[in-house]
Design a protein around this motif. Structure first.
Motif, PDB file in Angstrom:
ATOM      1  N   GLN A 102      14.659   9.735  10.890  1.00 36.55           N
ATOM      2  CA  GLN A 102      15.516   8.559  10.992  1.00 36.55           C
ATOM      3  C   GLN A 102      16.738   8.694  10.096  1.00 36.55           C
ATOM      4  OE1 GLN A 102      12.957   5.268  10.099  1.00 36.55           O
ATOM      5  NE2 GLN A 102      11.847   5.384  12.054  1.00 36.55           N
ATOM      6  N   LEU A 103      16.579   9.336   8.932  1.00 35.09           N
ATOM      7  CA  LEU A 103      17.725   9.596   8.059  1.00 35.09           C
ATOM      8  C   LEU A 103      18.734  10.510   8.752  1.00 35.09           C
ATOM      9  CD1 LEU A 103      16.436  10.219   4.400  1.00 35.09           C
ATOM     10  CD2 LEU A 103      17.843   8.346   5.207  1.00 35.09           C
ATOM     11  N   LEU A 104      18.214  11.598   9.274  1.00 33.95           N
ATOM     12  CA  LEU A 104      19.105  12.588   9.899  1.00 33.95           C
ATOM     13  C   LEU A 104      19.807  12.022  11.125  1.00 33.95           C
ATOM     14  CD1 LEU A 104      16.826  15.749   9.594  1.00 33.95           C
ATOM     15  CD2 LEU A 104      18.886  15.236   8.265  1.00 33.95           C
ATOM     16  N   ALA A 105      19.127  11.073  11.808  1.00 31.56           N
ATOM     17  CA  ALA A 105      19.719  10.480  13.003  1.00 31.56           C
ATOM     18  C   ALA A 105      20.661   9.342  12.665  1.00 31.56           C
ATOM     19  CB  ALA A 105      18.618   9.990  13.941  1.00 31.56           C
ATOM     20  N   GLY A 106      20.766   8.990  11.377  1.00 31.02           N
ATOM     21  CA  GLY A 106      21.632   7.893  10.978  1.00 31.02           C
ATOM     22  C   GLY A 106      21.044   6.525  11.254  1.00 31.02           C
ATOM     23  N   ALA A 107      19.746   6.445  11.530  1.00 28.16           N
ATOM     24  CA  ALA A 107      19.115   5.172  11.869  1.00 28.16           C
ATOM     25  C   ALA A 107      18.844   4.319  10.639  1.00 28.16           C
ATOM     26  CB  ALA A 107      17.803   5.425  12.622  1.00 28.16           C
ATOM     27  N   ARG A 108      18.841   4.896   9.481  1.00 26.22           N
ATOM     28  CA  ARG A 108      18.630   4.131   8.254  1.00 26.22           C
ATOM     29  C   ARG A 108      19.457   4.732   7.149  1.00 26.22           C
ATOM     30  NH1 ARG A 108      13.945   2.959   6.004  1.00 26.22           N
ATOM     31  NH2 ARG A 108      12.773   2.696   7.944  1.00 26.22           N
ATOM     32  N   ALA A 109      19.711   3.919   6.107  1.00 28.90           N
ATOM     33  CA  ALA A 109      20.562   4.377   5.011  1.00 28.90           C
ATOM     34  C   ALA A 109      19.763   5.130   3.954  1.00 28.90           C
ATOM     35  CB  ALA A 109      21.255   3.175   4.362  1.00 28.90           C
ATOM     36  N   THR A 110      18.614   4.619   3.613  1.00 27.21           N
ATOM     37  CA  THR A 110      17.731   5.258   2.638  1.00 27.21           C
ATOM     38  C   THR A 110      16.309   4.961   3.067  1.00 27.21           C
ATOM     39  OG1 THR A 110      17.599   3.331   1.224  1.00 27.21           O
ATOM     40  CG2 THR A 110      19.344   4.905   0.720  1.00 27.21           C
ATOM     41  N   TYR A 111      15.405   5.612   2.431  1.00 27.83           N
ATOM     42  CA  TYR A 111      14.034   5.125   2.600  1.00 27.83           C
ATOM     43  C   TYR A 111      13.278   5.266   1.282  1.00 27.83           C
ATOM     44  CZ  TYR A 111      11.769   9.794   3.274  1.00 27.83           C
ATOM     45  OH  TYR A 111      11.264  11.055   3.135  1.00 27.83           O
ATOM     46  N   GLN A 112      12.371   4.321   1.110  1.00 22.66           N
ATOM     47  CA  GLN A 112      11.511   4.303  -0.073  1.00 22.66           C
ATOM     48  C   GLN A 112      10.091   4.030   0.400  1.00 22.66           C
ATOM     49  OE1 GLN A 112      12.863   1.757  -3.197  1.00 22.66           O
ATOM     50  NE2 GLN A 112      11.218   2.330  -4.596  1.00 22.66           N
ATOM     51  N   VAL A 113       9.152   4.815  -0.083  1.00 23.75           N
ATOM     52  CA  VAL A 113       7.783   4.701   0.406  1.00 23.75           C
ATOM     53  C   VAL A 113       6.819   5.147  -0.688  1.00 23.75           C
ATOM     54  CG1 VAL A 113       7.710   7.044   1.373  1.00 23.75           C
ATOM     55  CG2 VAL A 113       6.277   5.258   2.361  1.00 23.75           C
TER      56      VAL A 113
END
Length: 556
Positions: A73-84
């Motif tokens: 999703q990051l590489l596709a530009g679908a989200r700005a960051t992720y935290q998990v």
């Protein structure tokens, strides 16, 4: 995930390598490009070795799929960051919990270049959370946390087992919704007292189960702290139902006593019989037609009591006082066959006008004695093994100590406090029926190790037994302890199956003027000393601050 640009700022590199938080650069295929010391330490890899791996290789298999999806999703530009939150696998195979933050680094043409990663070690917090939840759910009772808004915010698994509702269902509605309508006002009043600073202990109400029935819960809770109330509930439905059944049974017995089984004889002031019921007919043999109008003393009083009876009636008429009126006494009466029967007699008197009327209930004492003996047996015996229970044990122990005080210091009373090691495994593996068989078999073994009519074997509860040895030497008491160890480890082979069983034995000798409860507590303490020493052992408690002496089972 927003754009982040990686520069050559020296301060930025110092911050990268000198922070307690794990930091890394990761290429688009997942290979570590740069890691700091904190991350290498957390994963317990040398930096050089870690740089030869991918993040996929050190991610817990159960968390990898979700992590890779977020990367895509990051590489596709679908989200700005992720935290998990996720798990890593250290070099030694253990699991490290972490909070992961990932950002994508782009080049001057806005093309993905690599990832910058921050990893915070959460292993200790997670383990503490798991430990607390495990302890929370191990309780057979019903621990819960409530808030001041009237909701349960956390419940143990036992709630679902007891009531059928899931934790989500129990925490989604005000807890008063689950309370029986007839108990809600009392419950709200109890909660108000709790909020005002009065702890709750022993409060009972009914909670609805998912199938619509109700369970009685008994609550204990300290005062509210920081908006939360830590509660402990216990399912007392069986106890409550047993109490209700006991009360009902008592009412039935009372009804039975009042309406059947007793003979009734009415007598006027002159001593003539005026009433004679069917039970009197059955007990004494005369019909009502034969008895009514006859002189009571002549008909039913043995000759040696007749003058006493007549004088007692005369005195009562004159003074209003008598030895047996409104009292329960045991006296012999005559039957039609000429035999004496010992009965329990209760005489009442009614003053009507110028004369007295006497009513006498008589009961066959043999039946009552039999009932008393039966009730006494039930009250003083363990239902499973037939051994004396704790109540009877303490009664016998106090009598033994009184006998010891009378006979002198040469005679000793000793206590063996016994606990079966490994009994829970029998219940868990073979079932409770097998566990009951083990307890009955062990009780029988203990009976054969002591002297009839002198010593006592009792069951306290669960797998705990106590033996009272009277007039016993120290050597004899220690030998009995050895015999108990043998019975616990080798004498239950037929009942225990493949489960390992043994006994831990605490031995104590009575000290001068020591109370029964204190004596039993010392034997209990000795048993725990034996258990802590490795089980299948015995220990002697000497008192007066001395440490118990532990000894092994000797070979036979």
């Amino acid at each position: 995930m927003g754009k982040a640009y990686l520069g050559n700022d020296r301060l930025q590199m110092v911050a990268f390598h000198n922070t307690a938080i794990g930091k890394a650069l990761v290429d688009l295929d997942g290979r570590w490009l740069e890691v700091n010391d904190a991350l290498a330490s957390m994963l317990e890899y040398p930096k050089e070795e870690l740089l030869g791996l991918t993040f996929q290789q050190v991610t817990h298999p159960d968390d990898l799929e979700a992590d890779l999806l977020l990367v895509q999703q990051l590489l596709a530009g679908a989200r700005a960051t992720y935290q998990v939150e996720k798990r890593y696998v250290r070099k030694n195979g253990t699991v490290a919990w972490a909070s992961l933050f990932v950002a994508l680094v782009q080049d001057e043409d806005n093309q993905p270049k690599c990832f910058i990663v921050e990893i915070v070690d959460m292993t200790r917090q997670k383990l503490a959370e798991v430990d607390r939840q495990l302890f929370f759910n191990l309780s057979p009772d019903l621990p819960a946390i409530a808030n001041v808004k009237g909701y349960l915010v956390e419940v143990s698994d036992a709630w679902t087992t007891t009531l059928g509702w899931s934790a989500a269902e129990l925490t989604s509605r005000p807890y008063i919704d689950f309370v029986h309508p007839g108990d809600r006002e009392r419950t709200l009043a109890e909660m108000r007292k709790l909020y005002e600073g009065t702890p709750t202990k022993g409060f009972r109400n009914r909670y609805v189960t998912k199938d619509g029935s109700y369970r009685w819960l008994e609550w204990s809770a300290p005062t509210v702290h920081e908006g939360r109330c830590f509660c402990m509930a216990r399912d007392v439905s069986r106890e409550f139902e047993a109490e209700q059944m006991r009360v009902l049974q008592e009412e039935k017995i009372r009804l039975l006593v009042q309406n059947t089984g007793d003979g009734f004889i009415g007598m006027d002031q002159a001593g003539r019989i005026t009433e004679w019921n069917r039970q009197a007919e059955k007990m004494l043999g005369w019909t009502a037609q034969e008895a009514i109008g006859r002189d009571m003393a002549t008909l039913v009083a043995p000759h040696r009591y007749r003058s006493r009876h007549e004088q007692g009636v005369a005195n009562f008429i004159e003074t209003g006082k008598a030895n047996i009126v409104n009292k329960r006494v045991e006296l012999p009466v005559l039957t039609k066959a000429g035999k004496e029967m010992l009965v329990e007699m209760t005489v009442g008197a009614i003053h009507h006008g110028d004369e007295y009327y006497f009513g006498t209930f008589i009961r066959d004492i043999a039946h009552r004695k039999e009932l008393e003996a039966q009730l006494h047996y039930q009250a003083t015996r363990d239902y499973l093994t037939g051994l004396p229970n704790r109540f009877e044990l303490m009664s016998r122990l106090e009598r033994a100590l009184r006998r010891e005080a009378r006979t002198g210091e040469d005679e000793h009373v000793a206590l063996l406090f016994i606990d079966l090691d490994g009994f829970k495994q029998v219940n868990d593996v073979l079932g409770h029926d097998a566990g009951d068989n083990v307890l009955k078999a062990f009780a029988e073994k203990l009976r054969h190790l002591v002297r009839n009519e002198i010593d006592t074997v009792a069951r306290l509860a669960g797998d705990e037994f106590v033996v009272i040895l009277e007039d016993v030497s120290r050597e004899r008491a220690m030998q009995v302890a050895q015999d108990v160890l043998l019975a616990g480890s080798e004498g239950l082979a037929d009942a225990r199956g493949d489960c390992e069983l043994s006994a831990s034995v605490g031995l104590a000798f009575h000290m001068h003027e020591e109370q029964a409860e204190d004596f039993l507590s010392r034997a209990d303490a000795a048993m725990y000393a034996a258990k802590q020493a490795g089980k299948n052992k015995a220990a002697i408690e000497f008192g007066r601050g001395r440490e118990p002496m532990v000894f092994e089972r000797t070979a036979h």
